[in-house]
Enzyme design. Structure first.
Site, mmCIF file in Angstrom:
data_model
loop_
_atom_site.group_PDB
_atom_site.id
_atom_site.type_symbol
_atom_site.label_atom_id
_atom_site.label_comp_id
_atom_site.label_asym_id
_atom_site.label_seq_id
_atom_site.Cartn_x
_atom_site.Cartn_y
_atom_site.Cartn_z
ATOM 1 C CG ASP A 5 -2.172 0.773 1.071
ATOM 2 O OD1 ASP A 5 -2.313 1.499 0.077
ATOM 3 O OD2 ASP A 5 -3.049 0.651 1.949
ATOM 4 C CD GLU A 48 -9.820 2.835 0.663
ATOM 5 O OE1 GLU A 48 -9.376 1.933 1.403
ATOM 6 O OE2 GLU A 48 -9.091 3.628 0.056
#
Length: 658
Positions: free
Chosen positions: A410, A465
């Protein structure tokens, strides 16, 4: 001969002398005869394209500056060759079709000065790329692509404010001539002509050792290429996010330093007057390097029980939920009960975000991996790119020795040459250790996954998200994504919300998030959205409570033998049928409009099929979680009419009846 005629002939002769000797026009026509690409070689190299007997792109100027020298200034053509190809290849992790047909015509042009261009024309679109045959390493200072669009062109423009980005953008519906000079976007981007009856999707493929392209407005209906410079020096961003964010303090004066004998990325344009084509085409795969991994037998796509979106907010248990071993054993038990292949340990499992070789004292990760193996559930570990990049070999060796099945890396947030190389280095190093890779905080797919099919998914999408902190993830947004972002490769949107709301009832909640649109809208995503690693974002307690929906979702695969678009209109509605083995799967979604969808089962083979179908309930316009499930039998050629609520959807599984 009188003086006037002599004067005219003299002027014409002088005009001819002024034309460069190399001036030439070359044409390349698609196999179906509908698309014509014309290359003009004059003082510069430009090309145009026609389709459906109209000009789609009237002029695209291309050039490269290498070692400070523009290659295509007054170009001199020395070689040309036309090639026809009719072939096919199999995809290791097929997210659209197991077998991809690759049929095209290619024009290969070589110029004095050690460079050339390849042009390809497919029935679905066109593509081009540069190549150079120069000695040693070279510095590419810039690559020029200057496009002018016809009057009335508009776009779905994923505007960026910096090339340092998560590439999670809204698609702004803007007229080309209204985009301020200097505004730019990441790729892919969709252009619309003829009152949105004609689409041009632009992106790139086979990007190696080279930065991603962006598009910048130059005004007057022009968009030009731009690239991040090669990064020379960075420092950590001061504050709480020094572990993942950097400040670029110095850049080189080139976009890439690379071998002078190579091909460069493909620039591709899907051109169609049928929105279904955007869903069915596979040009990024067609234009990308073939498999670079010898053994792919261990690569296992599937679904994932995900912790971060639901904030580990499980309930009805006799222990305190959170970042602890008991909570994750609960996740593993849930995954095992429903045949879900993986569980992710997202942010919080490590000792700290930078100390990623050890786990926090409340979580026994080795025990969780062992427990998962016992239950038939693999564990995928989240990690930040920055510490991984600084100590890749040891970190990946450690995770592999523990028995992890993959990593979710990430916060890359860049698209310069170094970062592009890092994507391949991670993919290759993980393949050597039989680890899957899910890129988050990433740019869009550029074709890497054909060569490295352990690259199982990408984020680079404004997905579920964002419900935790914004109102951006609407049914309108969700019906744009399949035609643009998903059209270039998998997107880790993270579907599966079980708390569903209509617009007027939606609330932002970080720890107890919800989605906009109906329950069936979310369920449809497991068929409509493509990802080799498909998340189940809600918490197991909610899934247990919604047993009927959860059991249905768990039966939907994440890879497909064949994809057929049934109904499609950008930003309005989408419906697809996908085949896996003998079974077929249906998924459809609407924007905020109520509508009727007419399904034609002409795609089915002969025989009778049992259809398990989830549709919006009669009260879904008021209570978005309302749904209806029924089982009917259908045959090839049957038709079915479905009513979709606001932000609605449907999902179905077709089993052959013996």
């Amino acid at each position: 001969m009188n003086k006037l005629v002599k004067h005219i002939l003299a002027l014409l002769f002088c005009g001819c002398l002024l034309q460069p000797a190399s001036a030439e026009e070359l044409k390349l026509t698609s196999l179906d005869g509908n698309t014509v690409l014309t290359v003009n070689i004059d003082e510069q190299i430009s090309w145009s394209v026609e389709k459906y007997n109209r000009t789609i792109l009237p002029k695209v100027i291309v050039d490269m500056t290498v070692n400070g020298n523009p290659l295509a200034k007054s170009p001199s053509l020395k070689a040309k060759k036309e090639v026809d190809r009719s072939e096919s290849f199999e995809v290791t992790v097929p997210l659209k079709n197991h077998k991809v047909s690759n049929e095209y015509k290619e024009l290969q042009l070589g110029f004095k000065g050690g460079f050339g261009l390849h042009f390809r024309v497919y029935n679905e679109g066109v593509a081009y790329r540069f190549f150079t045959s120069l000695r040693g390493d070279v510095e590419v200072n810039n690559e020029v692509m200057d496009m002018v669009f016809p009057d009335g062109t508009n776009s779905y423009f994923p505007k960026e404010v910096s090339t340092y980005s998560h590439y999670e953008r809204n698609y702004l519906h803007l007229d080309i001539d209204s985009i301020p000079v200097g505004d730019f976007c990441s790729l892919p981007v969709l252009f619309n002509q003829d009152n949105e009856q004609l689409r041009v999707l632009f992106s790139e493929a086979n990007v190696y050792d080279y930065p991603n392209m962006f598009l910048e407005s130059a005004g007057n209906k022009h968009l030009v290429s731009m690239f991040p410079k090669a990064v020379k020096e960075t420092i950590p961003q001061p504050g709480a996010r020094a572990d993942r964010n950097v400040i670029i303090t110095k850049e080189h004066d080139y976009i890439a330093k690379t071998n002078g004998k190579r091909t460069y990325p493909w620039r591709l344009f899907v051109i169609t007057n049928d929105d279904k084509t955007l869903l069915e085409q596979d040009m990024v795969m067609q234009l990308s390097d073939p498999l670079k991994i010898d053994d792919t037998s261990w690569i296992k796509p599937g679904k994932v029980a995900w912790d971060w979106w639901n904030d580990n907010n499980i309930y009805g248990v006799d222990f305190e939920s959170g970042l602890n071993t008991e909570t994750y054993k609960y996740f593993i038990d849930f995954a095992s009960s429903y045949g879900i292949e993986y569980v992710i340990l997202d942010e919080g499992w490590t000792k700290s975000t930078t100390e990623i070789l050890d786990f926090n004292p409340d979580m026994d990760v080795k025990e969780l991996i062992r427990y998962g193996e016992e239950k038939g559930v693999g564990v995928i570990l989240w990690c930040l790119w920055k510490p991984l990049d600084e100590n890749m070999q040891e970190i990946l060796d450690t995770y592999a020795q523990w028995g992890a099945k993959g990593i979710k890396v990430d916060f890359m947030q860049r698209a310069d040459q170094y970062m592009v190389n890092s994507y391949e280095q991670i993919a290759k190093a993980c393949a050597e250790r039989k680890l899957l890779v899910d890129y988050h905080g990433s740019y869009k797919p550029n074709g890497l996954r054909r060569a490295y099919p352990n690259v199982i998914s990408y984020e680079g999408v404004k997905g579920n998200e964002n419900n935790k902190w914004s109102e951006d993830i609407t049914p309108l947004h969700n019906t744009i994504l399949p035609f643009i972002r998903m059209a270039v490769g998998p997107m880790d949107y993270t579907p599966g919300a079980m708390i569903n709301m209509q617009k007027e009832n939606f609330n932002i909640s970080f720890s107890r998030p919800m989605s906009m649109g109906t329950r069936c809208h979310q369920m449809a995503m497991y068929v409509v959205f493509e990802s080799g690693l498909q998340m189940m974002c809600d918490n197991p307690s909610n899934y247990y409570k919604e047993e009927e929906c959860t059991r249905f979702i768990s039966k939907i695969p994440s890879v497909w033998d064949r994809t057929i678009a049934l109904e499609a209109s950008v930003g309005e509605y989408v419906a697809v049928a996908r085949q896996n083995g003998e079974n077929w799967y249906l998924g459809g979604m609407s924007n905020w409009e109520e509508r009727t969808i007419h399904l034609d089962f002409a795609f089915l083979p002969k025989g009778t099929f049992e259809l398990e179908l989830f549709t919006d309930g009669v009260n879904a316009n008021r209570f978005a979680q309302d749904y209806k499930v029924k089982t009917i039998t259908v045959q090839k050629g049957d038709k079915l009419t479905l009513k979709l609520a606001k932000g609605g959807g449907f999902a179905g599984i077709l089993h052959p009846v013996e």
